[in-house]
Design a protein around this motif. Structure first.
Motif, PDB file in Angstrom:
ATOM      1  N   ASP A  89       0.863  -1.183   0.000  1.00 26.43           N
ATOM      2  CA  ASP A  89       0.000   0.000   0.000  1.00 26.43           C
ATOM      3  C   ASP A  89       0.901   1.234   0.000  1.00 26.43           C
ATOM      4  OD1 ASP A  89      -1.790   2.022   0.388  1.00 26.43           O
ATOM      5  OD2 ASP A  89      -2.824   1.103   2.088  1.00 26.43           O
ATOM      6  N   MET A  90       0.967   1.901  -1.155  1.00 23.26           N
ATOM      7  CA  MET A  90       1.896   3.035  -1.323  1.00 23.26           C
ATOM      8  C   MET A  90       1.184   4.384  -1.234  1.00 23.26           C
ATOM      9  SD  MET A  90       4.400   1.003  -1.661  1.00 23.26           S
ATOM     10  CE  MET A  90       5.726   2.191  -1.842  1.00 23.26           C
ATOM     11  N   ASP A  91       0.006   4.393  -0.639  1.00 18.71           N
ATOM     12  CA  ASP A  91      -0.777   5.627  -0.529  1.00 18.71           C
ATOM     13  C   ASP A  91       0.014   6.717   0.191  1.00 18.71           C
ATOM     14  OD1 ASP A  91      -2.941   7.365  -0.608  1.00 18.71           O
ATOM     15  OD2 ASP A  91      -3.765   6.629   1.283  1.00 18.71           O
ATOM     16  N   GLY A  92       0.175   7.854  -0.470  1.00 17.93           N
ATOM     17  CA  GLY A  92       0.864   8.991   0.143  1.00 17.93           C
ATOM     18  C   GLY A  92       2.375   8.930   0.074  1.00 17.93           C
ATOM     19  N   LEU A  93       2.916   8.047  -0.755  1.00 18.07           N
ATOM     20  CA  LEU A  93       4.373   7.967  -0.905  1.00 18.07           C
ATOM     21  C   LEU A  93       4.932   9.332  -1.304  1.00 18.07           C
ATOM     22  CD1 LEU A  93       6.876   5.955  -1.112  1.00 18.07           C
ATOM     23  CD2 LEU A  93       6.424   5.990  -3.588  1.00 18.07           C
ATOM     24  N   SER A  94       5.968   9.762  -0.580  1.00 20.25           N
ATOM     25  CA  SER A  94       6.556  11.080  -0.839  1.00 20.25           C
ATOM     26  C   SER A  94       7.898  10.942  -1.549  1.00 20.25           C
ATOM     27  CB  SER A  94       6.759  11.827   0.474  1.00 20.25           C
ATOM     28  OG  SER A  94       7.798  11.216   1.235  1.00 20.25           O
ATOM     29  N   LEU A  95       8.374  12.053  -2.074  1.00 19.39           N
ATOM     30  CA  LEU A  95       9.663  12.051  -2.758  1.00 19.39           C
ATOM     31  C   LEU A  95      10.784  11.720  -1.777  1.00 19.39           C
ATOM     32  CD1 LEU A  95      10.826  12.454  -5.550  1.00 19.39           C
ATOM     33  CD2 LEU A  95      11.172  14.871  -5.007  1.00 19.39           C
TER      34      LEU A  95
END
Length: 302
Positions: free
Chosen positions: A179-185
């Motif tokens: 679950d990669m929801d909201g993955l940031s740089l």
């Protein structure tokens, strides 16, 4: 079990008991073993005997080759071909030597942080095909300043080593939801080519468990930067099992029945949500077993 632990208590969650399933598989699962793994009476004992012979002749390895259940643990993912199981065992322990800093003293009691951060958990029930479902939340719920990717890797190792104790999981395998929801740089920068190679080598070559699917959900566009690290080193078998699902729940349901998914993912699984900390409580009952697991492998003079 490799230790002298004969019974593992469960963790009570309301009316639900969370526990490792160490009993022998039922007839439906045994039929899967016969059909998919060649696990038949005429194959089992000859394969066990030949694998034991190969291991006893290998003077570099120290392994519990007197234990049939341990040998079967490696024969199942290799469809009861003893030479293939022997090669898998060598890769499994060779990987541990190569990445010894991640494996030395690896027990749940020493790796509590990743579970308490609640980015890593297993669904408390199996999917419609009897597979264990591991969930990694590496987006907005992951504080990379408090929990490193190396810790996540070690947590995955602990979970899947635990899954390998379960006969039904040995047969039916496991799937992983990322679950990669909201993955940031900033989180993307945590992924390195070295980390990618370690994970791919582990999944493709070294883990004695049937990994049947890797499902990427809720991924933002920048996840492509992460995947580019993995893509060149993926073999076709593993690549074919990686599915990008985004926010498409209907597509997710084609792989995992909604009855087997929690409400968070649009499912109707009606049991308490199990946190990483609750899984940790269960895993810590197994500390002695993990110490036994760690006691085997290539002899130190290798």
């Amino acid at each position: 079990m490799l230790s002298d632990v004969s019974h593992l208590p469960g963790v009570q969650l309301g009316n639900f008991l969370l526990q490792f399933e160490l009993e022998e598989p039922n007839e439906a699962v045994r039929e899967i073993a016969r059909r998919e793994l060649r696990e038949t009476p005429e194959n089992i004992q000859p394969a066990v005997d030949e694998l034991r012979r190969l291991l006893e002749a290998d003077k570099d390895l120290y392994v519990p080759c007197e234990r049939d259940a341990w040998l079967i643990r490696f024969l199942r993912p290799c469809k009861f071909y003893p030479e293939s199981a022997y090669a898998l065992i060598k890769r499994y322990y060779g990987f541990k030597v190569k990445h010894h800093k991640h494996y030395e003293g690896l027990t749940p009691s020493k790796e509590q942080n990743v579970f308490n951060q609640n980015v890593l958990k297993v669904l408390p029930t199996r999917d419609q095909l009897g597979r264990r479902v591991l969930v990694l939340e590496l987006g907005k719920n992951w504080n990379h300043n408090k929990c490193t990717l190396d810790e996540v890797f070690k947590g995955c190792v602990l979970f899947l080593e635990g899954a390998m104790l379960e006969p039904e999981t040995q047969i039916c395998g496991a799937v992983v939801i990322f679950d990669m929801d909201g993955l940031s740089l900033q989180q993307v920068w945590q992924f390195t080519p070295q980390f990618a190679k370690r994970i791919v080598d582990w999944l493709q070559e070294c883990i004695p468990l049937r990994i049947k699917g890797l499902y990427i959900i809720n991924q933002p566009y920048i996840f492509n930067m992460v995947f580019q690290l993995f893509k060149p080193i993926l073999q076709e078998k593993l690549r074919s099992r990686i599915v990008f699902l985004g926010n498409d729940r209907e597509l997710l349901y084609k792989y995992i029945n909604p009855k087997c998914l929690p409400e968070k993912y649009g499912g109707s699984l009606n049991i308490p949500d199990v946190t990483g900390a609750q899984w940790l409580e269960l895993l810590m009952y197994c500390d002695k077993e993990y110490l036994a697991i760690n006691s085997y492998g290539y002899k130190k003079n290798k």
